[in-house]
Design a protein around this motif. Structure first.
Motif, PDB file in Angstrom:
ATOM      1  N   ARG A   1     -78.569 -42.188  -7.951  1.00 23.21           N
ATOM      2  CA  ARG A   1     -77.298 -41.486  -7.791  1.00 23.21           C
ATOM      3  C   ARG A   1     -76.171 -42.502  -7.831  1.00 23.21           C
ATOM      4  NH1 ARG A   1     -75.220 -40.550  -2.204  1.00 23.21           N
ATOM      5  NH2 ARG A   1     -76.505 -41.664  -0.681  1.00 23.21           N
ATOM      6  N   VAL A   2     -74.989 -42.033  -8.090  1.00 26.16           N
ATOM      7  CA  VAL A   2     -73.802 -42.894  -8.192  1.00 26.16           C
ATOM      8  C   VAL A   2     -72.783 -42.437  -7.155  1.00 26.16           C
ATOM      9  CG1 VAL A   2     -71.942 -43.722  -9.677  1.00 26.16           C
ATOM     10  CG2 VAL A   2     -74.195 -43.214 -10.666  1.00 26.16           C
ATOM     11  N   ILE A   3     -72.274 -43.389  -6.381  1.00 28.72           N
ATOM     12  CA  ILE A   3     -71.270 -43.071  -5.366  1.00 28.72           C
ATOM     13  C   ILE A   3     -69.910 -43.561  -5.845  1.00 28.72           C
ATOM     14  CG2 ILE A   3     -70.565 -43.381  -2.971  1.00 28.72           C
ATOM     15  CD1 ILE A   3     -73.478 -43.946  -2.285  1.00 28.72           C
ATOM     16  N   GLU A   4     -68.952 -42.661  -5.864  1.00 33.15           N
ATOM     17  CA  GLU A   4     -67.605 -42.933  -6.373  1.00 33.15           C
ATOM     18  C   GLU A   4     -66.700 -43.393  -5.229  1.00 33.15           C
ATOM     19  OE1 GLU A   4     -64.160 -40.188  -8.592  1.00 33.15           O
ATOM     20  OE2 GLU A   4     -66.026 -39.321  -7.826  1.00 33.15           O
ATOM     21  N   LEU A   5     -66.175 -44.619  -5.328  1.00 31.94           N
ATOM     22  CA  LEU A   5     -65.295 -45.171  -4.302  1.00 31.94           C
ATOM     23  C   LEU A   5     -63.895 -45.365  -4.877  1.00 31.94           C
ATOM     24  CD1 LEU A   5     -68.301 -46.215  -3.640  1.00 31.94           C
ATOM     25  CD2 LEU A   5     -67.162 -47.811  -2.110  1.00 31.94           C
ATOM     26  N   ARG A   6     -62.929 -44.698  -4.270  1.00 25.73           N
ATOM     27  CA  ARG A   6     -61.531 -44.834  -4.665  1.00 25.73           C
ATOM     28  C   ARG A   6     -60.671 -44.985  -3.401  1.00 25.73           C
ATOM     29  NH1 ARG A   6     -60.738 -42.549 -10.102  1.00 25.73           N
ATOM     30  NH2 ARG A   6     -62.554 -41.298 -10.729  1.00 25.73           N
ATOM     31  N   GLY A   7     -59.445 -45.463  -3.568  1.00 28.13           N
ATOM     32  CA  GLY A   7     -58.509 -45.547  -2.448  1.00 28.13           C
ATOM     33  C   GLY A   7     -59.065 -46.255  -1.233  1.00 28.13           C
ATOM     34  N   ASP A   8     -58.981 -45.582  -0.073  1.00 28.25           N
ATOM     35  CA  ASP A   8     -59.420 -46.177   1.189  1.00 28.25           C
ATOM     36  C   ASP A   8     -60.935 -46.373   1.266  1.00 28.25           C
ATOM     37  OD1 ASP A   8     -56.812 -46.274   1.986  1.00 28.25           O
ATOM     38  OD2 ASP A   8     -56.904 -44.517   3.304  1.00 28.25           O
ATOM     39  N   ASP A   9     -61.672 -45.744   0.373  1.00 29.56           N
ATOM     40  CA  ASP A   9     -63.128 -45.969   0.344  1.00 29.56           C
ATOM     41  C   ASP A   9     -63.410 -47.453   0.163  1.00 29.56           C
ATOM     42  OD1 ASP A   9     -63.436 -43.223   0.455  1.00 29.56           O
ATOM     43  OD2 ASP A   9     -63.699 -43.005  -1.709  1.00 29.56           O
ATOM     44  N   ARG A  10     -62.579 -48.095  -0.630  1.00 29.35           N
ATOM     45  CA  ARG A  10     -62.770 -49.516  -0.915  1.00 29.35           C
ATOM     46  C   ARG A  10     -62.491 -50.378   0.314  1.00 29.35           C
ATOM     47  NH1 ARG A  10     -58.572 -50.450  -5.226  1.00 29.35           N
ATOM     48  NH2 ARG A  10     -57.487 -49.126  -3.729  1.00 29.35           N
ATOM     49  N   LEU A  11     -61.571 -49.903   1.169  1.00 29.56           N
ATOM     50  CA  LEU A  11     -61.284 -50.624   2.412  1.00 29.56           C
ATOM     51  C   LEU A  11     -62.494 -50.549   3.351  1.00 29.56           C
ATOM     52  CD1 LEU A  11     -57.612 -49.440   3.113  1.00 29.56           C
ATOM     53  CD2 LEU A  11     -58.365 -51.593   2.065  1.00 29.56           C
ATOM     54  N   ALA A  12     -63.123 -49.394   3.392  1.00 29.16           N
ATOM     55  CA  ALA A  12     -64.311 -49.217   4.220  1.00 29.16           C
ATOM     56  C   ALA A  12     -65.433 -50.128   3.738  1.00 29.16           C
ATOM     57  CB  ALA A  12     -64.760 -47.754   4.187  1.00 29.16           C
ATOM     58  N   LEU A  13     -65.547 -50.252   2.420  1.00 29.14           N
ATOM     59  CA  LEU A  13     -66.565 -51.146   1.859  1.00 29.14           C
ATOM     60  C   LEU A  13     -66.241 -52.593   2.206  1.00 29.14           C
ATOM     61  CD1 LEU A  13     -68.989 -51.894   0.172  1.00 29.14           C
ATOM     62  CD2 LEU A  13     -67.585 -51.632  -1.897  1.00 29.14           C
TER      63      LEU A  13
ATOM     64  N   PRO B   1     -63.581 -55.410  -2.929  1.00 30.18           N
ATOM     65  CA  PRO B   1     -63.563 -54.053  -3.501  1.00 30.18           C
ATOM     66  C   PRO B   1     -62.199 -53.630  -4.040  1.00 30.18           C
ATOM     67  CG  PRO B   1     -64.762 -54.083  -1.426  1.00 30.18           C
ATOM     68  CD  PRO B   1     -64.041 -55.392  -1.529  1.00 30.18           C
ATOM     69  N   LEU B   2     -61.154 -54.376  -3.679  1.00 32.03           N
ATOM     70  CA  LEU B   2     -59.816 -54.020  -4.142  1.00 32.03           C
ATOM     71  C   LEU B   2     -59.504 -54.590  -5.524  1.00 32.03           C
ATOM     72  CD1 LEU B   2     -57.834 -54.580  -0.805  1.00 32.03           C
ATOM     73  CD2 LEU B   2     -58.877 -52.474  -1.683  1.00 32.03           C
ATOM     74  N   ARG B   3     -60.460 -55.259  -6.105  1.00 39.42           N
ATOM     75  CA  ARG B   3     -60.250 -55.850  -7.426  1.00 39.42           C
ATOM     76  C   ARG B   3     -60.204 -54.802  -8.539  1.00 39.42           C
ATOM     77  NH1 ARG B   3     -64.625 -60.856  -7.078  1.00 39.42           N
ATOM     78  NH2 ARG B   3     -63.527 -62.084  -5.469  1.00 39.42           N
ATOM     79  N   ALA B   4     -60.617 -53.593  -8.232  1.00 40.64           N
ATOM     80  CA  ALA B   4     -60.596 -52.512  -9.228  1.00 40.64           C
ATOM     81  C   ALA B   4     -60.248 -51.199  -8.528  1.00 40.64           C
ATOM     82  CB  ALA B   4     -61.947 -52.396  -9.922  1.00 40.64           C
ATOM     83  N   PRO B   5     -59.560 -50.290  -9.212  1.00 36.54           N
ATOM     84  CA  PRO B   5     -59.189 -49.008  -8.600  1.00 36.54           C
ATOM     85  C   PRO B   5     -60.377 -48.076  -8.392  1.00 36.54           C
ATOM     86  CG  PRO B   5     -58.620 -49.008 -10.912  1.00 36.54           C
ATOM     87  CD  PRO B   5     -59.043 -50.409 -10.580  1.00 36.54           C
ATOM     88  N   LEU B   6     -61.439 -48.298  -9.150  1.00 36.94           N
ATOM     89  CA  LEU B   6     -62.634 -47.464  -9.049  1.00 36.94           C
ATOM     90  C   LEU B   6     -63.865 -48.354  -8.918  1.00 36.94           C
ATOM     91  CD1 LEU B   6     -64.193 -44.768  -9.244  1.00 36.94           C
ATOM     92  CD2 LEU B   6     -64.115 -45.017 -11.743  1.00 36.94           C
ATOM     93  N   VAL B   7     -64.652 -48.095  -7.893  1.00 35.74           N
ATOM     94  CA  VAL B   7     -65.893 -48.838  -7.685  1.00 35.74           C
ATOM     95  C   VAL B   7     -67.030 -47.821  -7.641  1.00 35.74           C
ATOM     96  CG1 VAL B   7     -67.183 -50.350  -6.133  1.00 35.74           C
ATOM     97  CG2 VAL B   7     -64.710 -50.642  -6.384  1.00 35.74           C
ATOM     98  N   LEU B   8     -68.015 -48.025  -8.479  1.00 32.89           N
ATOM     99  CA  LEU B   8     -69.146 -47.102  -8.554  1.00 32.89           C
ATOM    100  C   LEU B   8     -70.396 -47.775  -8.006  1.00 32.89           C
ATOM    101  CD1 LEU B   8     -68.564 -45.698 -12.159  1.00 32.89           C
ATOM    102  CD2 LEU B   8     -67.879 -44.655  -9.986  1.00 32.89           C
ATOM    103  N   ALA B   9     -70.866 -47.292  -6.887  1.00 29.68           N
ATOM    104  CA  ALA B   9     -72.079 -47.835  -6.283  1.00 29.68           C
ATOM    105  C   ALA B   9     -73.296 -47.218  -6.970  1.00 29.68           C
ATOM    106  CB  ALA B   9     -72.107 -47.529  -4.789  1.00 29.68           C
ATOM    107  N   ILE B  10     -74.210 -48.069  -7.424  1.00 28.19           N
ATOM    108  CA  ILE B  10     -75.420 -47.609  -8.097  1.00 28.19           C
ATOM    109  C   ILE B  10     -76.566 -47.619  -7.092  1.00 28.19           C
ATOM    110  CG2 ILE B  10     -76.962 -47.938 -10.045  1.00 28.19           C
ATOM    111  CD1 ILE B  10     -74.021 -47.385 -10.795  1.00 28.19           C
ATOM    112  N   VAL B  11     -77.144 -46.463  -6.863  1.00 29.61           N
ATOM    113  CA  VAL B  11     -78.169 -46.322  -5.833  1.00 29.61           C
ATOM    114  C   VAL B  11     -79.502 -45.879  -6.429  1.00 29.61           C
ATOM    115  CG1 VAL B  11     -78.785 -45.139  -3.693  1.00 29.61           C
ATOM    116  CG2 VAL B  11     -76.387 -45.689  -4.173  1.00 29.61           C
ATOM    117  N   ALA B  12     -80.573 -46.547  -6.010  1.00 24.24           N
ATOM    118  CA  ALA B  12     -81.919 -46.112  -6.374  1.00 24.24           C
ATOM    119  C   ALA B  12     -82.398 -45.188  -5.268  1.00 24.24           C
ATOM    120  CB  ALA B  12     -82.850 -47.306  -6.501  1.00 24.24           C
ATOM    121  N   SER B  13     -82.655 -43.941  -5.612  1.00 27.35           N
ATOM    122  CA  SER B  13     -83.126 -42.942  -4.641  1.00 27.35           C
ATOM    123  C   SER B  13     -84.590 -42.642  -4.946  1.00 27.35           C
ATOM    124  CB  SER B  13     -82.290 -41.663  -4.747  1.00 27.35           C
ATOM    125  OG  SER B  13     -80.930 -41.915  -4.449  1.00 27.35           O
TER     126      SER B  13
END
Length: 208
Positions: free
Chosen positions: A53-65, A82-94
Protein backbone atom coordinates in the motif's frame (compact mmCIF):
# COMPACT_ATOMS: atom_id res chain seq x y z
CA UNK A 1 13.09 -7.04 -32.46
CA UNK A 2 13.69 -3.44 -31.37
CA UNK A 3 14.13 -1.36 -34.53
CA UNK A 4 13.86 2.03 -32.85
CA UNK A 5 13.30 3.43 -29.39
CA UNK A 6 10.23 5.24 -30.68
CA UNK A 7 8.61 1.85 -31.26
CA UNK A 8 8.77 1.20 -27.53
CA UNK A 9 7.70 4.25 -25.47
CA UNK A 10 8.31 2.37 -22.23
CA UNK A 11 11.95 1.79 -23.20
CA UNK A 12 12.47 5.48 -23.90
CA UNK A 13 10.83 6.38 -20.58
CA UNK A 14 13.07 4.03 -18.62
CA UNK A 15 16.21 5.27 -20.35
CA UNK A 16 15.39 8.92 -19.66
CA UNK A 17 14.38 8.49 -16.00
CA UNK A 18 16.52 10.36 -13.47
CA UNK A 19 16.32 11.12 -9.76
CA UNK A 20 15.47 14.69 -8.73
CA UNK A 21 16.92 15.61 -5.34
CA UNK A 22 15.48 19.13 -5.51
CA UNK A 23 11.90 19.85 -6.56
CA UNK A 24 9.44 22.75 -6.52
CA UNK A 25 6.30 23.05 -4.37
CA UNK A 26 4.07 21.78 -7.16
CA UNK A 27 2.70 18.27 -6.75
CA UNK A 28 0.31 15.87 -8.47
CA UNK A 29 -3.32 15.96 -7.34
CA UNK A 30 -4.90 13.04 -5.53
CA UNK A 31 -6.90 12.22 -8.65
CA UNK A 32 -3.76 12.00 -10.76
CA UNK A 33 -2.05 9.99 -8.04
CA UNK A 34 -4.90 7.49 -7.91
CA UNK A 35 -4.56 6.89 -11.66
CA UNK A 36 -0.81 6.30 -11.41
CA UNK A 37 -1.07 4.04 -8.36
CA UNK A 38 -3.68 1.96 -10.16
CA UNK A 39 -1.33 1.51 -13.09
CA UNK A 40 1.65 0.71 -10.85
CA UNK A 41 -0.40 -2.05 -9.28
CA UNK A 42 -0.13 -4.03 -12.53
CA UNK A 43 3.30 -5.37 -11.59
CA UNK A 44 3.88 -9.13 -11.49
CA UNK A 45 2.15 -10.38 -8.34
CA UNK A 46 2.15 -14.10 -7.53
CA UNK A 47 -1.38 -15.16 -6.53
CA UNK A 48 -2.51 -11.53 -6.89
CA UNK A 49 -2.07 -10.92 -3.17
CA UNK A 50 -1.49 -7.17 -3.59
CA UNK A 51 0.86 -7.15 -0.58
CA UNK A 52 1.47 -3.43 -0.58
CA UNK A 53 0.00 0.00 0.00
CA UNK A 54 1.05 3.61 -0.47
CA UNK A 55 0.62 6.29 2.19
CA UNK A 56 0.20 9.86 0.94
CA UNK A 57 1.92 12.51 3.10
CA UNK A 58 1.21 16.19 2.46
CA UNK A 59 1.33 19.38 4.54
CA UNK A 60 1.63 18.74 8.28
CA UNK A 61 1.93 14.99 7.65
CA UNK A 62 5.53 15.70 6.77
CA UNK A 63 6.08 17.47 10.10
CA UNK A 64 4.81 14.40 11.93
CA UNK A 65 7.24 12.26 9.94
CA UNK A 66 10.06 14.67 10.78
CA UNK A 67 9.29 14.31 14.48
CA UNK A 68 9.23 10.51 14.19
CA UNK A 69 12.59 10.47 12.40
CA UNK A 70 14.08 12.68 15.12
CA UNK A 71 12.78 10.33 17.82
CA UNK A 72 14.23 7.33 15.99
CA UNK A 73 17.64 9.00 15.74
CA UNK A 74 17.59 10.45 19.24
CA UNK A 75 17.59 14.09 18.06
CA UNK A 76 15.98 16.97 19.96
CA UNK A 77 14.79 18.83 16.86
CA UNK A 78 12.40 17.42 14.25
CA UNK A 79 14.04 16.35 11.01
CA UNK A 80 13.44 18.67 8.07
CA UNK A 81 14.12 15.93 5.51
CA UNK A 82 10.40 15.30 4.76
CA UNK A 83 10.03 18.98 3.88
CA UNK A 84 12.27 18.60 0.85
CA UNK A 85 9.22 17.77 -1.28
CA UNK A 86 5.53 18.79 -1.14
CA UNK A 87 4.44 15.18 -1.53
CA UNK A 88 5.99 12.17 0.18
CA UNK A 89 4.74 8.70 -0.66
CA UNK A 90 5.52 5.99 1.86
CA UNK A 91 5.87 2.56 0.25
CA UNK A 92 4.64 -0.20 2.53
CA UNK A 93 4.91 -3.97 2.21
CA UNK A 94 1.71 -5.45 3.66
CA UNK A 95 2.32 -9.15 4.08
CA UNK A 96 -0.54 -11.56 3.37
CA UNK A 97 -0.94 -15.09 4.70
CA UNK A 98 0.04 -17.48 1.94
CA UNK A 99 1.43 -21.02 1.67
CA UNK A 100 2.71 -20.26 -1.82
CA UNK A 101 4.20 -16.78 -1.60
CA UNK A 102 6.92 -16.16 1.02
CA UNK A 103 7.41 -12.77 2.67
CA UNK A 104 10.48 -11.93 0.59
CA UNK A 105 8.50 -12.38 -2.62
CA UNK A 106 5.70 -10.18 -1.33
CA UNK A 107 8.24 -7.51 -0.43
CA UNK A 108 9.62 -7.75 -3.97
CA UNK A 109 6.12 -6.98 -5.30
CA UNK A 110 5.88 -3.86 -3.11
CA UNK A 111 9.31 -2.77 -4.30
CA UNK A 112 8.21 -3.29 -7.90
CA UNK A 113 5.20 -1.06 -7.33
CA UNK A 114 7.49 1.67 -5.98
CA UNK A 115 9.79 1.50 -9.00
CA UNK A 116 6.95 1.52 -11.53
CA UNK A 117 5.22 4.36 -9.68
CA UNK A 118 8.42 6.44 -9.71
CA UNK A 119 8.74 5.83 -13.44
CA UNK A 120 5.13 6.82 -14.09
CA UNK A 121 5.50 9.99 -12.03
CA UNK A 122 8.67 10.93 -13.89
CA UNK A 123 7.03 10.29 -17.24
CA UNK A 124 4.08 12.47 -16.14
CA UNK A 125 6.48 15.36 -15.64
CA UNK A 126 7.13 15.16 -11.90
CA UNK A 127 10.49 15.08 -10.16
CA UNK A 128 10.94 11.97 -8.04
CA UNK A 129 13.60 10.42 -5.85
CA UNK A 130 13.43 7.31 -3.67
CA UNK A 131 14.80 7.98 -0.18
CA UNK A 132 15.49 5.59 2.69
CA UNK A 133 17.57 5.67 5.85
CA UNK A 134 18.53 3.70 8.92
CA UNK A 135 15.34 4.91 10.59
CA UNK A 136 13.08 3.41 7.92
CA UNK A 137 12.30 0.37 10.08
CA UNK A 138 12.30 2.25 13.42
CA UNK A 139 9.28 1.75 15.70
CA UNK A 140 8.64 5.49 16.00
CA UNK A 141 8.50 5.83 12.21
CA UNK A 142 6.26 2.79 11.83
CA UNK A 143 3.89 4.19 14.47
CA UNK A 144 3.72 7.57 12.71
CA UNK A 145 2.58 5.81 9.54
CA UNK A 146 0.05 3.65 11.38
CA UNK A 147 1.65 0.41 10.21
CA UNK A 148 0.20 -2.91 11.26
CA UNK A 149 2.11 -5.81 12.81
CA UNK A 150 2.46 -7.46 9.39
CA UNK A 151 3.72 -4.36 7.60
CA UNK A 152 7.14 -2.82 7.00
CA UNK A 153 8.19 0.45 5.43
CA UNK A 154 10.42 0.21 2.35
CA UNK A 155 11.09 3.93 1.98
CA UNK A 156 9.57 7.07 0.51
CA UNK A 157 9.14 8.59 -2.91
CA UNK A 158 9.71 12.35 -2.64
CA UNK A 159 7.64 14.02 -5.36
CA UNK A 160 7.45 17.60 -6.63
CA UNK A 161 7.77 19.80 -9.68
CA UNK A 162 10.87 19.71 -11.84
CA UNK A 163 12.68 23.06 -11.45
CA UNK A 164 13.06 25.01 -14.68
CA UNK A 165 16.63 24.88 -15.94
CA UNK A 166 17.72 22.44 -13.24
CA UNK A 167 19.43 19.20 -14.10
CA UNK A 168 18.45 15.87 -12.56
CA UNK A 169 20.97 13.57 -10.96
CA UNK A 170 23.29 11.77 -13.34
CA UNK A 171 23.13 8.04 -13.85
CA UNK A 172 25.82 6.14 -15.74
CA UNK A 173 24.75 3.73 -18.44
CA UNK A 174 24.79 0.09 -17.42
CA UNK A 175 26.99 -2.39 -19.30
CA UNK A 176 24.46 -5.20 -19.80
CA UNK A 177 27.22 -7.76 -20.41
CA UNK A 178 28.31 -7.36 -16.79
CA UNK A 179 24.82 -8.24 -15.54
CA UNK A 180 23.38 -10.66 -18.12
CA UNK A 181 24.82 -14.17 -18.01
CA UNK A 182 23.97 -17.82 -18.70
CA UNK A 183 23.76 -20.87 -16.47
CA UNK A 184 27.20 -22.45 -15.88
CA UNK A 185 28.04 -25.12 -18.48
CA UNK A 186 29.12 -27.52 -15.71
CA UNK A 187 25.56 -27.49 -14.35
CA UNK A 188 23.89 -28.10 -17.68
CA UNK A 189 26.34 -30.90 -18.56
CA UNK A 190 24.98 -33.09 -15.77
CA UNK A 191 21.31 -32.64 -16.64
CA UNK A 192 19.51 -34.88 -19.09
CA UNK A 193 16.61 -33.71 -21.19
CA UNK A 194 13.42 -34.19 -19.22
CA UNK A 195 10.34 -34.95 -21.34
CA UNK A 196 7.23 -32.89 -20.67
CA UNK A 197 4.54 -34.54 -18.57
CA UNK A 198 1.76 -36.06 -20.61
CA UNK A 199 -0.91 -34.27 -18.59
CA UNK A 200 0.75 -30.91 -19.18
CA UNK A 201 1.08 -31.55 -22.90
CA UNK A 202 -2.55 -32.57 -23.24
CA UNK A 203 -3.99 -29.73 -21.23
CA UNK A 204 -1.57 -27.15 -22.56
CA UNK A 205 -0.86 -25.89 -19.05
CA UNK A 206 0.98 -22.63 -18.76
CA UNK A 207 3.64 -22.32 -16.14
CA UNK A 208 4.34 -19.05 -14.38
Amino acid sequence: MIDAVTDYPALAAVRSRRSWSKVTDAAPSRAELLTLVSAAGRVADHSSLRPWRVIELRGDDRLALGAAIAKAEGDDKPSTKPLRAPLVLAIVASYRKSDKVPRWEQEAVASGVAHVLSLLLDEAGWGVIWRTGGYTRAKAVAKAHGLGSDEVLLGWLYVGGKPAGARPGRRKSVDPRAHLSRMPATVKAGVKDVPAKKDDAKKGKKKR
